[in-house]
Enzyme design. Sequence first.
Site, PDB file in Angstrom:
ATOM      1  N   ASN A  21       0.811  -1.216   0.000  1.00  0.00           N
ATOM      2  CA  ASN A  21       0.000   0.000   0.000  1.00  0.00           C
ATOM      3  C   ASN A  21       0.841   1.261   0.000  1.00  0.00           C
ATOM      4  O   ASN A  21       0.647   2.154  -0.829  1.00  0.00           O
ATOM      5  CB  ASN A  21      -0.931   0.009   1.219  1.00  0.00           C
ATOM      6  CG  ASN A  21      -2.233  -0.728   0.972  1.00  0.00           C
ATOM      7  OD1 ASN A  21      -2.819  -0.632  -0.096  1.00  0.00           O
ATOM      8  ND2 ASN A  21      -2.683  -1.468   1.968  1.00  0.00           N
ATOM      9  N   GLY A 152       4.756   9.876   9.455  1.00  0.00           N
ATOM     10  CA  GLY A 152       3.705  10.839   9.764  1.00  0.00           C
ATOM     11  C   GLY A 152       2.337  10.268   9.468  1.00  0.00           C
ATOM     12  O   GLY A 152       2.198   9.135   8.994  1.00  0.00           O
ATOM     13  N   ALA A 156      -2.394   5.511   2.860  1.00  0.00           N
ATOM     14  CA  ALA A 156      -2.101   5.407   1.429  1.00  0.00           C
ATOM     15  C   ALA A 156      -3.287   5.804   0.565  1.00  0.00           C
ATOM     16  O   ALA A 156      -3.148   6.512  -0.434  1.00  0.00           O
ATOM     17  CB  ALA A 156      -1.665   3.975   1.097  1.00  0.00           C
ATOM     18  N   LYS A 207       3.607   3.544  18.286  1.00  0.00           N
ATOM     19  CA  LYS A 207       2.222   4.018  18.162  1.00  0.00           C
ATOM     20  C   LYS A 207       1.294   2.890  17.722  1.00  0.00           C
ATOM     21  O   LYS A 207       0.091   2.926  18.005  1.00  0.00           O
ATOM     22  CB  LYS A 207       2.148   5.213  17.207  1.00  0.00           C
ATOM     23  CG  LYS A 207       2.693   4.974  15.796  1.00  0.00           C
ATOM     24  CD  LYS A 207       1.666   4.488  14.811  1.00  0.00           C
ATOM     25  CE  LYS A 207       2.295   4.283  13.449  1.00  0.00           C
ATOM     26  NZ  LYS A 207       1.356   3.723  12.461  1.00  0.00           N
ATOM     27  N   THR A 264      -3.594   6.783  13.875  1.00  0.00           N
ATOM     28  CA  THR A 264      -3.645   5.330  14.026  1.00  0.00           C
ATOM     29  C   THR A 264      -4.598   4.904  15.134  1.00  0.00           C
ATOM     30  O   THR A 264      -5.172   3.817  15.076  1.00  0.00           O
ATOM     31  CB  THR A 264      -2.226   4.788  14.318  1.00  0.00           C
ATOM     32  OG1 THR A 264      -1.307   5.338  13.388  1.00  0.00           O
ATOM     33  CG2 THR A 264      -2.184   3.278  14.203  1.00  0.00           C
ATOM     34  N   SER A 270      -6.883   1.715  10.291  1.00  0.00           N
ATOM     35  CA  SER A 270      -5.656   1.190  10.894  1.00  0.00           C
ATOM     36  C   SER A 270      -5.807  -0.296  11.213  1.00  0.00           C
ATOM     37  O   SER A 270      -6.746  -0.706  11.891  1.00  0.00           O
ATOM     38  CB  SER A 270      -5.336   1.961  12.174  1.00  0.00           C
ATOM     39  OG  SER A 270      -4.428   1.252  12.985  1.00  0.00           O
ATOM     40  N   VAL A 295      -0.655  -7.681   7.721  1.00  0.00           N
ATOM     41  CA  VAL A 295       0.131  -7.711   8.955  1.00  0.00           C
ATOM     42  C   VAL A 295      -0.235  -6.523   9.844  1.00  0.00           C
ATOM     43  O   VAL A 295      -0.338  -5.392   9.378  1.00  0.00           O
ATOM     44  CB  VAL A 295       1.637  -7.666   8.631  1.00  0.00           C
ATOM     45  CG1 VAL A 295       2.458  -7.614   9.908  1.00  0.00           C
ATOM     46  CG2 VAL A 295       2.032  -8.879   7.795  1.00  0.00           C
TER      47      VAL A 295
END
Length: 374
Positions: A21, A152, A156, A207, A264, A270, A295
């Site tokens: 992505n 950051g 995508a 994060k 996220t 996410s 993943v």
Amino acid sequence: MPPSQLHPHDTCKVLVLGAGNFGSCLADHLGDSEHEVWLWSRSKSQVDFFNKHHRNPECLKDHVFPSTIIAVGPDLPDAELIKEMDVLLFAIPTEGVRETLTILRPRLNLEKLPLLIFVNKGIEIATNALTLEIIADTCGADVAKVATFISGPSFAKEIVRRQPTSVSVASLTPERAERASQVFHQPWFRCYTGRDPIGMELAGAVKNVYAIASGVAEGLGFENNTRAMLITRCLSEMTRIGTAYGASPLTFLSLAGVGDLFLTCSSPTSRNYTVGHRLGKGEKLDDIIRTLGSVAEGVTTTKALRKIIDDLGVEAPIATAVYGVLYEGKDLQETVKDLMSLPPLPELDLPAQNEGGPVRQLMEKLGLEYGAMH
């Protein structure tokens, strides 16, 4: 041309390593910015389909890519193609960086080194190493010192739609960060430079752990107060870990820090948030991983982060709680109760930097002064 001679409006030859992505969306962005772009994939069928249809059959399937982008693979490009490149952009999982760099190292011309940009986020499982240390191990200190990192809040699917996006760009060599910024900077894609790639890497990795916690809270039915509390305390916690690690506390207030954390931890897009949300709904971790379809780096990063926390001796109750849920079978409701039952604490506190911690050790390995990063 060598990176040192790049100017903001120069076009470059860019090889993007990784057709997932994020690699695909950055190839699209660079191709649309009039750079010459090659996109490497391990899959021959993916390469063939991309070159025929200008689409990626695996990622961003509905997007039509610029016809000027050429897909290559499945073998890693040879020295002849590498030596033509002004930029090598690494968009492969952290677990594959060491192997890839080991193969590519003999093909690099150290006298005319291309701009090396890394956008992966994670910690190598076997070694607990961040990417900068992996670069030093495989390519040497001189290459690591000029490596550049981009991170950051940047999904995508939004980048390919030219949604306004900003990222952090960092390198131990400020001129390289500036060059990378020039390559990527467009009216829809703003870049801000910094000098703390290690802190930026650490923020980008941890994060994902906190995104699992945020997803759990949503899955348990908690609402806006809880989300705001959790993200704020996660920021405090990751800043405390990063400071003890030797990174600059300011890095965690950047786009690569709080920006990426907020994105996220607050979006079902996410993967890590999705893992947490499904856990909160009562699903088992093994079933989630088996059916996720991609993943979720936070699951493995949680193990690495637990070791970092223990080694540094820093308090990180949220990250520790995520580890307990994922790997020790802790009950979610009991975990929430334990976290909310902690005694009142000062809200803002930073630990001593432990004389620089792991960052100082890595800087010494590179032959640099610790203070050069701050």
